[in-house]
Design a protein around this motif. Structure first.
Motif, PDB file in Angstrom:
ATOM      1  N   UNK A 168       3.279 -11.169  -4.383  1.00  0.00           N
ATOM      2  CA  UNK A 168       3.067 -10.301  -5.542  1.00  0.00           C
ATOM      3  C   UNK A 168       3.952 -10.744  -6.694  1.00  0.00           C
ATOM      4  N   UNK A 169       3.340 -10.892  -7.853  1.00  0.00           N
ATOM      5  CA  UNK A 169       4.081 -11.248  -9.059  1.00  0.00           C
ATOM      6  C   UNK A 169       3.741 -10.272 -10.181  1.00  0.00           C
ATOM      7  N   UNK A 170       4.565 -10.283 -11.195  1.00  0.00           N
ATOM      8  CA  UNK A 170       4.388  -9.432 -12.365  1.00  0.00           C
ATOM      9  C   UNK A 170       4.487 -10.285 -13.623  1.00  0.00           C
ATOM     10  N   UNK A 193       0.816  -1.209   0.000  1.00  0.00           N
ATOM     11  CA  UNK A 193       0.000   0.000   0.000  1.00  0.00           C
ATOM     12  C   UNK A 193       0.854   1.266   0.000  1.00  0.00           C
ATOM     13  N   UNK A 194       2.152   1.125   0.201  1.00  0.00           N
ATOM     14  CA  UNK A 194       3.063   2.264   0.124  1.00  0.00           C
ATOM     15  C   UNK A 194       3.292   2.730  -1.306  1.00  0.00           C
ATOM     16  N   UNK A 195       2.859   1.954  -2.277  1.00  0.00           N
ATOM     17  CA  UNK A 195       2.985   2.356  -3.678  1.00  0.00           C
ATOM     18  C   UNK A 195       2.252   3.683  -3.872  1.00  0.00           C
ATOM     19  N   UNK A 196       2.923   4.638  -4.425  1.00  0.00           N
ATOM     20  CA  UNK A 196       2.337   5.961  -4.614  1.00  0.00           C
ATOM     21  C   UNK A 196       1.427   6.076  -5.820  1.00  0.00           C
ATOM     22  N   UNK A 248       7.124  -3.293  -5.127  1.00  0.00           N
ATOM     23  CA  UNK A 248       6.183  -3.904  -4.181  1.00  0.00           C
ATOM     24  C   UNK A 248       6.433  -5.403  -4.050  1.00  0.00           C
ATOM     25  N   UNK A 249       6.711  -6.055  -5.166  1.00  0.00           N
ATOM     26  CA  UNK A 249       6.991  -7.497  -5.128  1.00  0.00           C
ATOM     27  C   UNK A 249       8.309  -7.770  -4.414  1.00  0.00           C
TER      28      UNK A 249
END
Length: 102
Positions: free
Chosen positions: A69-71, A30-33, A60-61
């Protein structure tokens, strides 16, 4: 945005996926801006996939203690950049903005 140099963001498959089984509810993501994540029922969920605007970022991952978390595959993104000539366009934008010299 220089990272995609005018290419439609919705055509770039880049953004996080959260495995709800692995998520421990720490809230680190949740720290992602960029307002990508939302808190729901004690865990994070991806609410705005295309708000993940820095294509290639996976902070984040990298910080997720549960590795939940994956991309998408970065090689697929690189192939798109090559096919669509995005790298050249990014370079042009960087020169125009004075970030690099031509």
């Amino acid at each position: 945005m220089p990272w995609i140099a005018g290419y439609p963001r919705e055509k770039v498959n880049w953004g996080p996926t959260i495995d709800g089984e692995k998520c421990v509810g720490c809230g680190m993501c949740l720290n992602c801006g960029k307002n990508v994540f939302r808190w729901r029922d004690g865990k994070s969920s991806v609410e705005n996939f295309f708000n993940c605007q820095v294509v290639g970022c996976s902070t984040c991952a990298n910080l997720c203690p549960a590795k939940a978390i994956t991309f998408p595959d970065l090689e697929a993104v690189r192939a798109l950049y090559k096919k669509e000539g995005i790298w050249g366009k990014v370079r042009e934008e960087m020169i125009k903005e004075g970030k690099i010299t031509g």
